[in-house]
Design a protein around this motif. Structure first.
Motif, PDB file in Angstrom:
ATOM      1  N   VAL A 140       0.763  -1.156  -0.078  1.00  0.00           N
ATOM      2  CA  VAL A 140       0.065   0.023  -0.124  1.00  0.00           C
ATOM      3  C   VAL A 140       0.875   1.332  -0.093  1.00  0.00           C
ATOM      4  O   VAL A 140       1.835   1.340   0.854  1.00  0.00           O
ATOM      5  N   LYS A 141       0.658   2.270  -1.021  1.00  0.00           N
ATOM      6  CA  LYS A 141       1.314   3.382  -0.863  1.00  0.00           C
ATOM      7  C   LYS A 141       0.588   4.402  -0.229  1.00  0.00           C
ATOM      8  O   LYS A 141      -0.575   4.654  -0.623  1.00  0.00           O
ATOM      9  N   VAL A 142       1.186   5.021   0.882  1.00  0.00           N
ATOM     10  CA  VAL A 142       0.694   6.072   1.767  1.00  0.00           C
ATOM     11  C   VAL A 142       1.319   7.392   1.850  1.00  0.00           C
ATOM     12  O   VAL A 142       2.405   7.337   1.632  1.00  0.00           O
ATOM     13  N   THR A 143       0.380   8.382   1.113  1.00  0.00           N
ATOM     14  CA  THR A 143       0.907   9.846   0.939  1.00  0.00           C
ATOM     15  C   THR A 143       0.283  10.668   2.143  1.00  0.00           C
ATOM     16  O   THR A 143      -0.833  10.515   2.531  1.00  0.00           O
ATOM     17  N   MET A 144       1.195  11.398   2.909  1.00  0.00           N
ATOM     18  CA  MET A 144       0.975  11.958   4.219  1.00  0.00           C
ATOM     19  C   MET A 144       1.557  13.355   4.420  1.00  0.00           C
ATOM     20  O   MET A 144       2.948  13.499   3.738  1.00  0.00           O
ATOM     21  N   SER A 145       1.631  14.107   5.612  1.00  0.00           N
ATOM     22  CA  SER A 145       2.328  14.947   5.906  1.00  0.00           C
ATOM     23  C   SER A 145       3.454  14.503   6.852  1.00  0.00           C
ATOM     24  O   SER A 145       3.390  13.391   7.159  1.00  0.00           O
ATOM     25  N   PHE A 146       4.529  15.130   7.017  1.00  0.00           N
ATOM     26  CA  PHE A 146       5.679  15.039   7.812  1.00  0.00           C
ATOM     27  C   PHE A 146       4.953  14.337   9.132  1.00  0.00           C
ATOM     28  O   PHE A 146       5.695  13.658   9.895  1.00  0.00           O
ATOM     29  N   ALA A 147       4.396  15.241   9.531  1.00  0.00           N
ATOM     30  CA  ALA A 147       3.687  15.004  11.111  1.00  0.00           C
ATOM     31  C   ALA A 147       2.879  13.460  11.180  1.00  0.00           C
ATOM     32  O   ALA A 147       3.175  12.803  12.517  1.00  0.00           O
ATOM     33  N   ASP A 148       2.537  12.904  10.207  1.00  0.00           N
ATOM     34  CA  ASP A 148       1.776  11.739  10.050  1.00  0.00           C
ATOM     35  C   ASP A 148       2.767  10.507  10.161  1.00  0.00           C
ATOM     36  O   ASP A 148       2.339   9.629  10.367  1.00  0.00           O
ATOM     37  N   GLU A 149       4.150  10.691   9.832  1.00  0.00           N
ATOM     38  CA  GLU A 149       5.022   9.555   9.552  1.00  0.00           C
ATOM     39  C   GLU A 149       5.051   8.723  10.770  1.00  0.00           C
ATOM     40  O   GLU A 149       5.025   7.525  10.738  1.00  0.00           O
ATOM     41  N   GLN A 150       5.283   9.398  12.028  1.00  0.00           N
ATOM     42  CA  GLN A 150       5.645   8.764  13.121  1.00  0.00           C
ATOM     43  C   GLN A 150       4.359   7.675  13.526  1.00  0.00           C
ATOM     44  O   GLN A 150       4.453   6.518  13.956  1.00  0.00           O
ATOM     45  N   PRO A 151       3.111   8.566  13.625  1.00  0.00           N
ATOM     46  CA  PRO A 151       1.996   7.514  13.944  1.00  0.00           C
ATOM     47  C   PRO A 151       1.620   6.445  12.951  1.00  0.00           C
ATOM     48  O   PRO A 151       1.426   5.419  13.405  1.00  0.00           O
ATOM     49  N   LEU A 152       2.019   6.438  11.691  1.00  0.00           N
ATOM     50  CA  LEU A 152       1.952   5.523  10.617  1.00  0.00           C
ATOM     51  C   LEU A 152       3.005   4.504  11.226  1.00  0.00           C
ATOM     52  O   LEU A 152       2.655   3.171  11.127  1.00  0.00           O
ATOM     53  N   ARG A 153       4.428   4.936  11.334  1.00  0.00           N
ATOM     54  CA  ARG A 153       5.426   3.761  11.837  1.00  0.00           C
ATOM     55  C   ARG A 153       4.680   3.117  12.845  1.00  0.00           C
ATOM     56  O   ARG A 153       4.921   1.896  13.236  1.00  0.00           O
ATOM     57  N   HIS A 154       4.175   3.931  13.866  1.00  0.00           N
ATOM     58  CA  HIS A 154       3.684   3.080  15.275  1.00  0.00           C
ATOM     59  C   HIS A 154       2.500   2.022  14.788  1.00  0.00           C
ATOM     60  O   HIS A 154       2.573   0.945  15.331  1.00  0.00           O
ATOM     61  N   TRP A 155       1.802   2.493  13.924  1.00  0.00           N
ATOM     62  CA  TRP A 155       0.656   1.635  13.570  1.00  0.00           C
ATOM     63  C   TRP A 155       0.890   0.391  13.046  1.00  0.00           C
ATOM     64  O   TRP A 155       0.829  -0.721  13.267  1.00  0.00           O
ATOM     65  N   CYS A 156       2.058   0.313  12.262  1.00  0.00           N
ATOM     66  CA  CYS A 156       3.017  -0.697  11.214  1.00  0.00           C
ATOM     67  C   CYS A 156       3.498  -1.592  12.435  1.00  0.00           C
ATOM     68  O   CYS A 156       3.273  -2.973  12.424  1.00  0.00           O
ATOM     69  N   GLU A 157       4.245  -0.980  13.499  1.00  0.00           N
ATOM     70  CA  GLU A 157       4.935  -1.884  14.634  1.00  0.00           C
ATOM     71  C   GLU A 157       3.818  -2.661  15.215  1.00  0.00           C
ATOM     72  O   GLU A 157       3.993  -3.775  15.697  1.00  0.00           O
ATOM     73  N   VAL A 158       2.761  -2.005  15.631  1.00  0.00           N
ATOM     74  CA  VAL A 158       1.541  -2.740  16.362  1.00  0.00           C
ATOM     75  C   VAL A 158       0.932  -3.862  15.307  1.00  0.00           C
ATOM     76  O   VAL A 158       0.449  -4.834  16.017  1.00  0.00           O
ATOM     77  N   ASN A 159       0.805  -3.481  14.174  1.00  0.00           N
ATOM     78  CA  ASN A 159       0.108  -4.352  13.253  1.00  0.00           C
ATOM     79  C   ASN A 159       0.810  -5.483  12.287  1.00  0.00           C
ATOM     80  O   ASN A 159       0.289  -5.977  11.561  1.00  0.00           O
ATOM     81  N   GLY A 160       2.037  -5.489  12.658  1.00  0.00           N
ATOM     82  CA  GLY A 160       2.838  -6.445  11.885  1.00  0.00           C
ATOM     83  C   GLY A 160       3.084  -6.039  10.528  1.00  0.00           C
ATOM     84  O   GLY A 160       3.445  -6.606   9.675  1.00  0.00           O
ATOM     85  N   ALA A 161       2.793  -4.902  10.271  1.00  0.00           N
ATOM     86  CA  ALA A 161       3.067  -4.302   8.837  1.00  0.00           C
ATOM     87  C   ALA A 161       4.417  -3.622   8.781  1.00  0.00           C
ATOM     88  O   ALA A 161       5.215  -3.649  10.000  1.00  0.00           O
ATOM     89  N   ARG A 162       5.264  -3.308   7.763  1.00  0.00           N
ATOM     90  CA  ARG A 162       6.319  -2.786   7.930  1.00  0.00           C
ATOM     91  C   ARG A 162       6.553  -1.635   6.649  1.00  0.00           C
ATOM     92  O   ARG A 162       6.005  -1.803   5.578  1.00  0.00           O
ATOM     93  N   VAL A 163       7.272  -0.525   6.918  1.00  0.00           N
ATOM     94  CA  VAL A 163       7.654   0.486   5.976  1.00  0.00           C
ATOM     95  C   VAL A 163       8.537   0.000   5.031  1.00  0.00           C
ATOM     96  O   VAL A 163       9.734  -0.137   5.593  1.00  0.00           O
ATOM     97  N   ASP A 164       8.442  -0.108   3.773  1.00  0.00           N
ATOM     98  CA  ASP A 164       9.590  -0.776   2.856  1.00  0.00           C
ATOM     99  C   ASP A 164      10.523   0.389   2.282  1.00  0.00           C
ATOM    100  O   ASP A 164      11.729   0.380   2.458  1.00  0.00           O
ATOM    101  N   SER A 165       9.894   1.595   1.985  1.00  0.00           N
ATOM    102  CA  SER A 165      10.708   2.637   1.526  1.00  0.00           C
ATOM    103  C   SER A 165       9.861   3.844   1.992  1.00  0.00           C
ATOM    104  O   SER A 165       8.632   3.889   1.933  1.00  0.00           O
ATOM    105  N   VAL A 166      10.576   5.026   2.048  1.00  0.00           N
ATOM    106  CA  VAL A 166       9.948   6.175   1.946  1.00  0.00           C
ATOM    107  C   VAL A 166      10.463   7.409   1.167  1.00  0.00           C
ATOM    108  O   VAL A 166      11.897   7.492   1.029  1.00  0.00           O
TER     109      VAL A 166
END
Length: 201
Positions: A140-166
């Motif tokens: 899934v490609k997610v486009t967001m503001s800089f402020a949203d990056e950390q919340p997204l990374r936290h969501w990924c950690e909790v849900n077994g997802a991973r950020v492949d590239s930014v």
């Protein structure tokens, strides 16, 4: 959604000998035909003098593989690739390539002997390799503001997802690999935070 299935945990090699012929079996996890070709090219580089490099693979869920193929590499038809593939299917493993590199020892094995030798070599390496559970993932490609990056990374950690590239531009674009069963949860997370997402099916 497709369920989890076992795949090889990594690369492994085992050698057997039958009537002075050496059979070097290699197993490797593969997710695409390109990866299969890379492993085969490596085997040919490692063993340029081998008589044969026979192989079989299946990609996808065991029993309903998306793709499977085999090659006898000059051995009599059905005496090498097919026995290797049969062992793979019997082991109930997906996303797997088995190559058997043969150095001829001077004694012919006959069709039945070849089938047993190639199946035995495949069996020896598949029995020894560790397994891990493959989780079908969606990109899934997610486009967001800089402020949203950390919340997204936290969501990924909790849900077994991973950020492949930014990719950082005027906004932040992240390629996220999400377990299939969590895709709807990610959509909900993005919609709640007004993040743009694009499923790359």
């Amino acid at each position: 959604m497709s369920k989890d299935y076992p795949v090889p945990a990594g690369y492994l090699e085992r050698e057997t000998e039958v009537k002075k012929s050496r059979f070097i079996a290699r197993v490797a996890p593969v997710a695409s035909r390109d990866e299969v070709h890379q492993w085969l090219a490596q085997a040919h580089r490692d063993h340029p003098d081998a008589r044969q490099i026979c192989w079989a693979y299946q990609i996808g869920r065991p029993g309903s593989a998306a793709e499977a193929a085999m090659n006898d590499d000059g051995e009599p038809s059905g005496t090498a690739g097919k026995p290797i593939l049969n062992v793979i299917q019997h082991k109930d493993m997906g996303d797997v390539l088995v190559m058997v590199i043969r150095y001829f020892g001077g004694i012919k094995l006959g069709a039945g002997g070849l089938v047993r030798a190639y199946a035995g070599a495949a069996e020896s390496v598949l029995s020894a390799v560790d397994r891990v559970v493959h989780q079908p993932m969606t990109s899934v490609k997610v486009t967001m503001s800089f402020a949203d990056e950390q919340p997204l990374r936290h969501w990924c950690e909790v849900n077994g997802a991973r950020v492949d590239s930014v990719d950082y531009g005027t906004s932040v674009t992240a390629d996220v690999l999400v377990p299939d069963e969590k895709v709807n949860a990610l959509k909900a997370f993005c919609e709640a935070g007004q993040l743009h997402y694009d499923l790359e099916r």
